[in-house]
Scaffold this motif. Structure first.
Motif, mmCIF file in Angstrom:
data_model
loop_
_atom_site.group_PDB
_atom_site.id
_atom_site.type_symbol
_atom_site.label_atom_id
_atom_site.label_comp_id
_atom_site.label_asym_id
_atom_site.label_seq_id
_atom_site.Cartn_x
_atom_site.Cartn_y
_atom_site.Cartn_z
ATOM 1 N N ILE A 189 85.727 43.734 36.206
ATOM 2 C CA ILE A 189 85.513 43.629 37.652
ATOM 3 C C ILE A 189 86.734 42.990 38.306
ATOM 4 O O ILE A 189 86.817 42.845 39.513
ATOM 5 C CB ILE A 189 84.236 42.838 38.048
ATOM 6 C CG1 ILE A 189 84.274 41.395 37.543
ATOM 7 C CG2 ILE A 189 82.990 43.546 37.550
ATOM 8 C CD1 ILE A 189 83.223 40.493 38.198
ATOM 9 N N THR A 229 81.644 32.443 35.439
ATOM 10 C CA THR A 229 81.482 33.754 36.048
ATOM 11 C C THR A 229 80.091 33.808 36.653
ATOM 12 O O THR A 229 79.187 33.092 36.233
ATOM 13 C CB THR A 229 81.691 34.886 35.018
ATOM 14 O OG1 THR A 229 81.788 36.125 35.713
ATOM 15 C CG2 THR A 229 80.556 34.963 33.998
ATOM 16 N N PRO A 259 77.710 36.670 37.490
ATOM 17 C CA PRO A 259 77.354 38.090 37.532
ATOM 18 C C PRO A 259 76.336 38.428 38.627
ATOM 19 O O PRO A 259 76.325 39.554 39.114
ATOM 20 C CB PRO A 259 76.771 38.353 36.145
ATOM 21 C CG PRO A 259 76.431 37.011 35.585
ATOM 22 C CD PRO A 259 77.409 36.064 36.195
ATOM 23 N N SER A 312 79.095 38.404 41.921
ATOM 24 C CA SER A 312 80.441 38.957 42.075
ATOM 25 C C SER A 312 80.586 40.406 41.659
ATOM 26 O O SER A 312 81.593 41.036 41.960
ATOM 27 C CB SER A 312 81.435 38.117 41.277
ATOM 28 O OG SER A 312 81.343 36.776 41.670
ATOM 29 N N SER A 322 75.282 27.992 41.230
ATOM 30 C CA SER A 322 75.606 29.354 41.603
ATOM 31 C C SER A 322 74.334 30.192 41.577
ATOM 32 O O SER A 322 73.272 29.722 41.178
ATOM 33 C CB SER A 322 76.618 29.937 40.616
ATOM 34 O OG SER A 322 75.996 30.068 39.356
ATOM 35 N N TYR A 382 84.268 19.049 35.871
ATOM 36 C CA TYR A 382 85.093 19.776 36.823
ATOM 37 C C TYR A 382 86.538 19.774 36.352
ATOM 38 O O TYR A 382 86.938 18.939 35.556
ATOM 39 C CB TYR A 382 84.942 19.153 38.220
ATOM 40 C CG TYR A 382 85.588 20.001 39.260
ATOM 41 C CD1 TYR A 382 85.238 21.343 39.369
ATOM 42 C CD2 TYR A 382 86.583 19.497 40.083
ATOM 43 C CE1 TYR A 382 85.857 22.156 40.284
ATOM 44 C CE2 TYR A 382 87.197 20.311 41.002
ATOM 45 C CZ TYR A 382 86.849 21.630 41.103
ATOM 46 O OH TYR A 382 87.472 22.430 41.999
ATOM 47 N N SER A 432 86.937 45.773 50.179
ATOM 48 C CA SER A 432 86.443 44.406 50.126
ATOM 49 C C SER A 432 87.502 43.487 49.542
ATOM 50 O O SER A 432 87.475 43.138 48.373
ATOM 51 C CB SER A 432 85.182 44.395 49.265
ATOM 52 O OG SER A 432 84.743 43.103 49.085
ATOM 53 N N PRO A 433 88.458 43.123 50.370
ATOM 54 C CA PRO A 433 89.600 42.357 49.866
ATOM 55 C C PRO A 433 89.324 40.862 49.790
ATOM 56 O O PRO A 433 88.282 40.386 50.219
ATOM 57 C CB PRO A 433 90.666 42.625 50.936
ATOM 58 C CG PRO A 433 89.879 42.754 52.203
ATOM 59 C CD PRO A 433 88.554 43.372 51.813
ATOM 60 N N GLU A 464 88.069 33.117 44.565
ATOM 61 C CA GLU A 464 87.147 33.985 43.838
ATOM 62 C C GLU A 464 85.748 33.715 44.380
ATOM 63 O O GLU A 464 85.592 33.473 45.557
ATOM 64 C CB GLU A 464 87.279 33.736 42.340
ATOM 65 C CG GLU A 464 88.739 33.934 41.953
ATOM 66 C CD GLU A 464 88.981 34.208 40.507
ATOM 67 O OE1 GLU A 464 88.168 34.875 39.881
ATOM 68 O OE2 GLU A 464 90.016 33.765 40.009
ATOM 69 N N PHE A 511 85.317 39.538 50.763
ATOM 70 C CA PHE A 511 84.446 38.981 49.739
ATOM 71 C C PHE A 511 84.456 37.465 49.868
ATOM 72 O O PHE A 511 85.465 36.884 50.202
ATOM 73 C CB PHE A 511 84.993 39.411 48.376
ATOM 74 C CG PHE A 511 84.221 38.928 47.183
ATOM 75 C CD1 PHE A 511 82.846 38.966 47.167
ATOM 76 C CD2 PHE A 511 84.884 38.491 46.048
ATOM 77 C CE1 PHE A 511 82.140 38.543 46.045
ATOM 78 C CE2 PHE A 511 84.189 38.076 44.922
ATOM 79 C CZ PHE A 511 82.815 38.098 44.917
ATOM 80 N N TYR A 525 74.466 28.073 45.809
ATOM 81 C CA TYR A 525 75.827 27.547 45.815
ATOM 82 C C TYR A 525 76.049 26.401 46.789
ATOM 83 O O TYR A 525 77.113 26.260 47.386
ATOM 84 C CB TYR A 525 76.865 28.652 46.090
ATOM 85 C CG TYR A 525 78.063 28.502 45.175
ATOM 86 C CD1 TYR A 525 78.060 29.092 43.930
ATOM 87 C CD2 TYR A 525 79.131 27.707 45.537
ATOM 88 C CE1 TYR A 525 79.119 28.926 43.063
ATOM 89 C CE2 TYR A 525 80.199 27.523 44.679
ATOM 90 C CZ TYR A 525 80.193 28.129 43.445
ATOM 91 O OH TYR A 525 81.232 27.945 42.589
ATOM 92 N N PRO A 534 79.429 41.749 50.351
ATOM 93 C CA PRO A 534 79.687 43.198 50.352
ATOM 94 C C PRO A 534 79.216 43.869 49.069
ATOM 95 O O PRO A 534 78.893 45.058 49.062
ATOM 96 C CB PRO A 534 81.206 43.296 50.491
ATOM 97 C CG PRO A 534 81.728 41.956 50.106
ATOM 98 C CD PRO A 534 80.664 40.970 50.466
ATOM 99 N N MET A 536 77.581 47.721 47.487
ATOM 100 C CA MET A 536 78.654 48.421 46.793
ATOM 101 C C MET A 536 78.106 49.180 45.590
ATOM 102 O O MET A 536 77.349 48.633 44.805
ATOM 103 C CB MET A 536 79.695 47.408 46.340
ATOM 104 C CG MET A 536 81.005 48.037 45.959
ATOM 105 S SD MET A 536 82.155 46.768 45.491
ATOM 106 C CE MET A 536 82.541 46.066 47.087
#
Ligand SMILES: Nc1nc2c(c(=O)[nH]1)N[C@H]1C(S)=C(S)[C@@H](COP(=O)(O)OP(=O)(O)OC[C@H]3O[C@@H](n4cnc5c(=O)[nH]c(N)nc54)[C@H](O)[C@@H]3O)O[C@H]1N2
Ligand SMILES: Nc1nc2c(c(=O)[nH]1)N[C@H]1C(S)=C(S)[C@@H](COP(=O)(O)OP(=O)(O)OC[C@H]3O[C@@H](n4cnc5c(=O)[nH]c(N)nc54)[C@H](O)[C@@H]3O)O[C@H]1N2
Ligand code: SF4
Ligand code: SF4
Ligand code: SF4
Ligand code: SF4
Ligand code: SF4
Ligand SMILES: [Mo]
Lengths: 850, 217, 384
Positions: free
Chosen positions: A185, A477, A479, A482, A506, A520, A726-727, A734, A805, A812, A823, A827
């Motif tokens: 991705i 990550t 999923p 994202s 998240s 962290y 979707s930039p 991220e 994005f 979160y 977005p 998609m």
């Protein structure tokens, strides 16, 4: 009082080293130093700067963190890290707000509500590390004993440094092939394209310093790409930092920051970058502008490439390339600027001019990233783009393209293979024999060279094909947020036992059965060998800036701990391994042999300086010849050598011919040892693999060539008229930045919006649709529809809908939750052939007032 | 005399806002919430704006960072009824937080909208810079040219100004080296040299404020 | 002429006091909240830092100046027919300016530092605000002495002198208030040499209109029969002031619009933006044109009263249309280029309960002081 102040100031400043009083002009009481003095407190202040490495994006910039009385109060760029040079991008400076985020996960949590869903409260309960890890180990062992170890998957994003290796070992020893990264991705298209034609499975490194012309196909130099911070620095340097100003040509489907700042913007039609690159290649060849020393030339002087005319293979002698004539005859000969123009929407004359400039303004670089890559034809687009680098002969040339050299770490003395028990060995064997598949089917006949097919995990699990997952670890990550159409994951993962390591709540954490909150990044040690850019090797050291504020633990140590608790050979391995710090100490022994340019020669100096690096880059192309650095200069030509080795075997003297081809071994690692316009990698696939892959192509006959494969768009034939892309914004870290106030309040710099995302529309399109700036609109695709604010961007082409994005979180933390829209939720899950690159820019939509 | 000023080279600027975030961190400027944002109560000593001209396909735009101009003739100083805002001899336009009565007159008087009101007491944050004072509610604040850094450097006898001296946080932070800070009265300073080398402009020179922040295109 | 105190024993009297006290309590509550929590609950922003309170301040000051100038009709220019209302005008003028100062106090971010104005004000006399704080103080003192002298038959000459001085000061005070705005080069809508003059005219309009309203109501309540001629006479002045005001507003706007300063954004915003209703509907139509029309017919007591009410609202709207839209449109940074997004968009100020409460509190206090004044001082003419 005032008198006292004055008398004491000098001594005070001296004694504490803390200055800052208003010595110029008016002394005023709001000066903290004066105030502190007045209050007689804070006389001793413990202050230090600690080296670390940023992780808001993958670049891995070195940082220096100011710590005052145990609190991190400022992050700056590490001047001694070649990616930072004392600077950072905005996300780097913002790390403090993540560290001190009010909504962090502060202790291990266990789910008590078995039901999972977007609106289910997990009813988390705080548990001790012991309790959590023992329970997880017991569950893992149970699955293993049932012979289902392969149903445990490990999904990861930024598994930098030892995190990557320890998870790798864990999965190997445990016995599962499902160590799945998010690279599909992310940006695998450019990597795999490269693998197909120049043999390196990595992003390119670039010599921006010396480059004079940049042709950028959808790599957002000033907003995203990699390494953002260094790119920003180089951009300014190429403009104003040296006598010759480089030209920046940005090929993008929207009026991005990069397009705004570039010298020229080519508003290409979505997914057509390959066509543009081919058009440019055609001009370069027909105009005779290719680099003869690298590519070669016609045997008969004066022969030319003529539009529409084939060339006989034997007429042309290639030097460092392979398959040019086949490529020309099959792909390029009819692909003139006009054809490219029809496809891309860029006027033919402009293509011709750009091609000429590109080929004659040396050194020039053709590059790109997800813009060209995140389309169904992304892999081929990138092959076509990268082919331009070969045509102008800048592979390994000054101002050209390189591969990134690895860091000479010492290897960890423990070998995985020595600790694999029967279960682990069997899984490994079955996987290699293709009798056991990965859950995402990477490496199967459909995806022979794809590293991961992360985005398909939910579907495979839902169908139970090849099997169902029993347990899933997620590291860095998300999923459920994202990936394209994450609703799939939201449905599918309801029955998977999830162990999440994030220290943030998240979306994935909301589905977790356990959360083992990572320390962290400013609270843990880690090494970070940089992503490709400088060419020469660089690795940062993330020192522990402060102790974990809460009951968080470095995930690497947690995995080691979990491994110990697993018992058996695994337990033995991890017990011997000890902890994360041991690993770092062990790998840093490599620096004793090769000290860095800044004198780093071991663990302590590495940790102190925050970076090890060694210049120069070792290889260079010059006048059609490759040279290797011999310690003083590029003096050692890399020539193919044939040696006859004599050996005495079974009493007889045997002669063996040994061919050493250093270029093939080190630089162009293809079958031919050359840059391949006709990919032997692809041609080397099995018939079955080729059959499957070709069945997905519009032009199967061009399978092995960089070519223009017509892109597919979800919704195109179903009446969705607008292209959605979707930039990333420069302020976007991220999926991990939506809770950072400093980034969010200025999230959209070009459109002047904060704390939200939006869809950008061209003013005429908006007017036609009856939409005004700031209106709420529906954006609908075949997947679904979503409500978001419309913003008019006068610079975007009428066919584009730009949907950045970052937002649309339903968890979160307080600052991220409930803002904007994601977005990905509308998609379609499309993947590019060969690379499995997920197609962020290939969904079409309609927009209407809400 | 010293007269500090800044030169912002927009040809270098990449519109990244690193300066804006670094300023927030360095000066412990209160972060907004979505609520503050909606109410337009952003505290942005350093902000990014984009100006557009035309539309696709004939379009151009310019992204520029804006800060307090430390005007030579600062209207904010002129109007302050209690002399809480003042212009220091070295050119810095500064604020005595402890004197400000919160009349907000300077806010309406500043043509560049570079002044910000504390609608509430600043929350204490672990990451706040101990070198800058906490702000109480009801007072106005703005970019100080990082006076705490400058003053400290003066006290320690360090060199001030780009490229190798002590600089304001935004200047030091900028990955594109867009900003140059220094003494406009010193002909050998980097700022002076830059101003001599290229055409430059100030924001709204028509207003007679004489900004000490110069832009290069 | 004989003056008298009011009785102040009726239910209505205590009822009114009750309402005013309730206003004051609400205002005080919000004021204290503001002291503790800051101006979080205000409707203001960093783009529009001045809201309804500042609008009221200039309205109050204007009305005060107008009232004081009116008193000079009798005491300076010897127009005896206005004598029944002149003394109470001075009293009202004083209350209104104190009300204005109180409103400022309620609007300051740090009201606890109010005294700084007097401590440090002299250091910066380029500040119209600082200058005005001295003008206001002087004005209050002067007017108080002036009022006192009207009680002393033996000081007629002094009264005349003080009346003239006070009226002159009133003009300064209000021109000075106008200058607070008019000198601001940053604000297109404000920056104008005409503004102080417009302020004076608006002061007269609101002063006369407010007096007509307050006094007719007061007289009605105490049962004093007011001479219709007096009211009609005041009505004539009102007409003149309204016409002058309309003229000045016209000139201001035509110059700005024709000149097309800043691409005409400001004018466009004022004429067709979210506050255009206040401008066209309330200020111009309801607050100026209608009262002029009413007054141009044969004037009766009721008509003048209605016109006055509308004119008061009109002047308030005029202050509002100046203060708020004047700040809403973000200043241009580069001439001729608009900024994208939030930074280019006008900021919309929405009136908050807190600000209204503070103003009501001041109104309550003024009202209460007025009633107490009437109760303990001989301010009103006694029954003939
Ligand atoms: N600020 C920031 N920087 C980052 C990251 C981050 O999260 N934030 N993440 C890092 C990561 S993980 C990655 S993978 C990289 C990705 O770096 P990029 O690939 O540069 O980033 P994207 O924003 O995904 O896409 C780049 C551009 O492609 C354009 N585009 C879309 N469709 C097309 C098309 O058909 N043709 C062309 N030519 N352009 C098109 C988009 O408008 C966008 O401007 O960025 C890295 N850098
Ligand atoms: N629409 C759209 N979608 C995209 C993109 C796009 O441009 N547009 N970009 C794509 C790209 S290039 C990429 S790389 C992916 C990224 O997508 P992902 O790989 O999913 O990465 P993130 O969304 O950043 O999620 C990272 C997770 O890590 C967790 N985390 C944060 N800090 C820590 C920590 O210290 N330790 C641990 N263990 N966890 C932590 C966070 O909680 C978060 O859940 O998104 C892709 N998706
Ligand atoms: S480029 Fe990436 S790693 Fe570097 S400072 Fe920015 S976010 Fe951090
Ligand atoms: S940090 Fe530098 S390049 Fe980035 S926006 Fe600020 S001035 Fe421009
Ligand atoms: S920019 Fe504004 S705040 Fe800064 S000195 Fe000038 S007038 Fe004052
Ligand atoms: S708000 Fe403060 S600094 Fe601004 S004018 Fe008023 S007292 Fe001066
Ligand atoms: S000079 Fe300092 S205070 Fe001013 S904008 Fe830059 S960082 Fe902020
Ligand atoms: Mo990525």
């Amino acid at each position: 009082m005032a008198l006292e102040l004055k008398m004491n100031r000098r001594t005070f400043l001296k004694a504490t080293g803390v200055a800052g009083a208003a010595t110029v002009g008016v002394i005023s009481f709001d000066q903290p130093v004066i105030k502190a003095l007045a209050q007689g407190m804070e006389a001793v202040r413990e202050e230090k700067w600690v080296s670390s490495v940023c992780i808001q994006c993958p670049a891995g910039c070195g940082t220096k963190v100011r710590v005052v009385n145990g609190k991190a109060v400022k992050i700056e760029g590490n001047p001694d890290h070649p990616y930072s040079n004392g600077k950072l991008c905005p996300k780097g400076y913002a790390g403090l707000q993540l560290l001190y985020d009010v909504d962090r996960v502060k202790s291990p949590l266990k789910r008590t509500n078995p039901n999972k869903g977007q609106n289910e409260d997990p009813k988390f309960m705080e548990v001790s590390w012991d309790e959590a890890l023992n329970d997880i180990a017991a569950r893992l062992n149970k699955i293993r004993n049932e012979g289902k170890s392969h149903t445990v998957a490990f999904l990861s994003g930024r598994n930098q440094g030892r995190a990557g290796s320890v998870w790798g070992t864990f999965t190997t020893l445990y016995g599962t092939p499902n160590n799945i990264g998010h690279s599909s991705i992310c940006a695998d298209a450019s990597k795999k394209a490269r693998l197909c034609i120049d043999g390196t499975d990595d992003y390119c490194a670039y010599d921006w310093e010396n480059c004079n012309y940049v042709l950028n196909f959808g790599g957002a130099t000033l907003e995203a790409w990699r390494p953002t911070n260094l790119m920003l620095q180089k951009w300014a340097h190429m403009r104003r930092g040296r006598p010759v100003r480089a030209k920046q040509v940005m090929i993008d489907t929207r009026f991005s920051t990069t397009a705004i700042k570039a010298d020229e913007w080519l508003p290409v039609k979505p997914g057509t970058d390959g066509a543009l690159a081919l058009g440019i290649a055609h001009v370069i060849l027909t105009e005779g502008l290719w680099d003869r020393s690298f590519v070669g030339d016609f045997k008969v002087k004066g022969k030319k490439f003529n539009h529409g005319e084939t060339v006989a293979k034997e007429d042309f002698e290639e030097t460092w390339t392979y398959g040019l004539i086949d490529w020309w005859n099959n792909v390029l000969k009819d692909f003139g600027a006009n054809k490219a123009s029809d496809i891309t929407g860029i006027p033919g004359e402009r293509i011709t001019r750009i091609a000429k400039e590109f080929a004659t303004t040396k050194p020039a670089i053709a590059a790109g990233e997800r813009g060209a890559g995140a389309h169904t034809n992304g892999t081929y687009n990138h092959m076509a783009i990268h082919a331009l680098n070969a045509l102008v002969g800048n592979m390994f040339a000054v101002g050209g393209v390189m591969y990134q050299m690895g860091v000479p770490y010492a290897s960890i003395s423990l070998k995985d293979a020595d600790y694999m028990d029967d279960v682990a060995k069997k899984v490994d064997k079955d996987f290699k024999a293709h009798t056991l598949a990965r859950i995402d089917e990477a490496k199967s006949d459909e995806w022979p060279i794809a590293s991961n097919v992360y985005q398909n995990v939910p579907d495979h699990h839902a169908k139970g094909d090849p099997y169902k997952l029993g347990m899933m670890f997620t590291y860095y990550t998300n999923p459920l947020f994202s990936m394209p159409n994450p609703q799939r994951a939201r449905e599918a993962f309801k029955d998977v036992f999830i162990v999440e390591t994030s220290s943030y709540l998240s979306e994935t954490a909301l589905y977790a059965d356990y959360i083992l909150p990572d320390a962290y990044y400013l609270e843990r040690r880690q090494d970070m060998a940089v992503y490709a850019s400088t060419g020469y090797p660089v690795t940062g050291f993330r020192a522990q800036v402060i102790q974990p504020i809460y009951n968080n633990r470095d995930s690497v140590d947690v995995i080691i701990d979990l491994g110990k608790r697993m018992g058996g050979k695994m337990g033995e391995y991890f017990t011997k391994l000890g902890n994360h710090e041991n690993m770092l100490r062990e790998i840093s022994k490599g620096f004793e042999k090769t000290p860095g340019d800044n004198g780093v020669n071991g663990f302590d100096s590495w940790a102190e300086k925050g970076a090890w690096y060694k210049k120069p880059y070792l290889y260079r192309l010059s006048n059609g010849k490759f040279y290797e650095w011999d310690g003083t200069g590029y003096n050692k030509e890399m020539k193919k050598k044939e040696e006859v080795k004599k050996e005495v075997k079974d009493g007889k003297e045997v002669e063996t011919k040994v061919i050493t081809d250093p270029v093939k071994d080190k630089l162009l690692k293809t079958k031919s040892g050359k840059f391949e316009f006709r990919s032997s990698k692809l041609e080397g696939f099995t018939d079955k693999q080729k059959e499957i892959l070709k069945s997905e192509l519009k032009s199967p006959e061009l399978f092995a060539y960089p070519h223009y494969e017509e892109p597919q768009f979800a919704g195109k034939d179903e009446g969705f008229p607008l292209h959605m892309s979707s930039p990333k914004m420069i302020t976007h870290a991220e999926g991990r930045g939506a809770n950072v106030q400093w980034l969010q309040e200025r999230f959209g710099i070009v459109v002047g919006r904060g704390w939200n995302n939006w869809v950008e529309l061209n003013p005429d399109t908006a007017e036609e649709l009856g939409i005004k700036n700031g209106d709420e609109v529906w954006v609908e695709s075949p997947i679904g529809k979503i409500k978001v604010m419309a913003v008019i961007n006068p610079g975007n082409p009428p066919w584009m809908v730009v949907f950045p994005f970052e937002h649309g979180h339903w968890n979160y933390g307080r600052y991220a939750k409930g803002l904007g829209a994601n977005p990905n939720e509308i998609m379609a899950n499309l993947s590019a052939v060969i690379s499995a690159q997920s197609c962020t820019n290939a969904t079409m939509v309609k927009v209407y007032p809400a | 005399m010293v007269r500090y000023g800044m030169v912002i080279d927009l040809d270098r600027c990449v519109g990244c806002a690193a300066c804006a975030v670094a300023c927030k961190a360095e000066n412990s400027v209160t972060s907004s919430t979505p609520e503050d944002y909606k109410k337009r109560r952003l505290m942005e000593w350093n902000r990014m704006v984009t100006v557009f001209k035309g539309k696709y396909p004939n379009v151009s735009a310019s992204i520029m960072p804006l800060i307090c101009n430390h005007c030579e003739h600062p209207p904010c100083v002129k109007v302050c009824p209690v002399d809480a805002t003042y212009k220091r001899e070295d050119g810095l336009v500064l604020q005595r937080y402890e004197r400000c009565i919160g009349c907000k007159y300077c806010m309406v008087a500043c043509p560049y909208q570079q002044r910000f009101f504390n609608f509430y007491e600043q929350e204490e944050k672990d990451y706040h810079n101990p070198d800058v004072p906490k702000r109480i509610s009801g007072i106005v604040e703005k970019c100080t040219f990082c006076r705490h850094r400058i003053d400290k450097a003066v006290a320690e006898g360090k060199k001030i100004g780009s490229p190798d001296g002590v600089e304001p946080a935004c200047t030091q932070a900028c990955p594109a080296r867009t900003r140059t800070f220094g003494d406009l009265d010193d002909p050998d300073s980097e700022v002076s040299k830059l101003l001599r080398s290229r055409r430059n402009y100030q924001l709204r020179p028509d207003l007679g404020t004489e900004p000490q922040v110069y832009y290069l295109d | 002429m004989e003056y008298t105190k009011i009785e102040g024993r009726s239910v209505g009297f205590y009822g009114i006091i009750g309402i005013l006290v309730a206003f004051m309590i609400a205002g005080l509550y919000e004021f204290i909240q503001g002291m503790i929590q800051g101006h979080e609950s205000f409707g203001t922003s960093n783009i529009v830092p001045w809201g309804l309170p500042i609008t009221s301040v200039i309205f109050f000051i204007g009305a005060s100046a107008g009232a004081l100038m009116l008193s000079s009709l009798t005491y300076v220019f010897g127009k005896e027919e206005y004598k029944p209302v002149s003394r109470v005008s001075i009293f009202l003028a004083i209350l209104l300016i104190i009300g204005a100062l109180t409103t400022i106090l309620g609007e300051l971010g740090r009201p606890d530092r109010f005294l700084n104005l007097f401590l440090y004000g002299p250091e910066n006399l380029t500040s119209m605000f600082a200058v005005n704080s001295f003008l206001y103080t002087g004005y209050i003192i002067l007017s108080s002495v002036y009022l006192w002298t009207t009680f002393r038959e033996d000081l007629l000459k002094t009264t005349k002198l003080l009346g003239a001085l006070a009226a002159a000061l009133a003009i300064f005070v209000h021109a000075g208030t106008g200058a607070i705005f008019g000198f601001i080069v940053a604000k297109e809508l404000w920056f104008s040499p005409l503004l102080p003059i417009l302020f004076i005219v608006a002061a007269l309009t609101s002063g006369v209109a407010l007096l007509i309203l307050i006094l007719t109501v007061t007289f009605k309540l105490i049962g004093y029969k007011m001479d219709e001629k007096l009211v009609v006479g005041l009505g004539k002045y009102l007409t003149a002031f309204l016409l002058l005001q309309l003229f000045l507003v016209f000139i201001e706007n035509i110059v700005r619009t024709y000149g097309g300063m800043g691409g005409g954004e400001m004018s466009k915003f004022l004429f067709s933006g979210p506050y255009s209703l206040v401008f066209w509907g309330i200020q111009i139509f309801m607050g100026t044109v209608i009262p002029i029309l009413i007054l141009s017919s044969r004037k009766t007591m009721l008509k003048v009263q209605i016109a006055s009410l509308l004119a008061v609202i009109g002047v308030f709207a005029e202050r509002f249309s100046l203060v708020i839209p004047g700040q809403s449109v973000p200043s241009q940074q580069v001439v001729g280029r608009t900024m994208m997004g939030l930074y280019g968009e006008p900021a919309i100020y929405s009136i908050s309960g807190a600000e209204v409460a503070i103003i009501l509190g001041v109104v309550g206090a003024i009202g209460l002081a007025y009633i107490i004044g009437l109760r303990f001082m001989k301010l009103l003419p006694s029954q003939r």
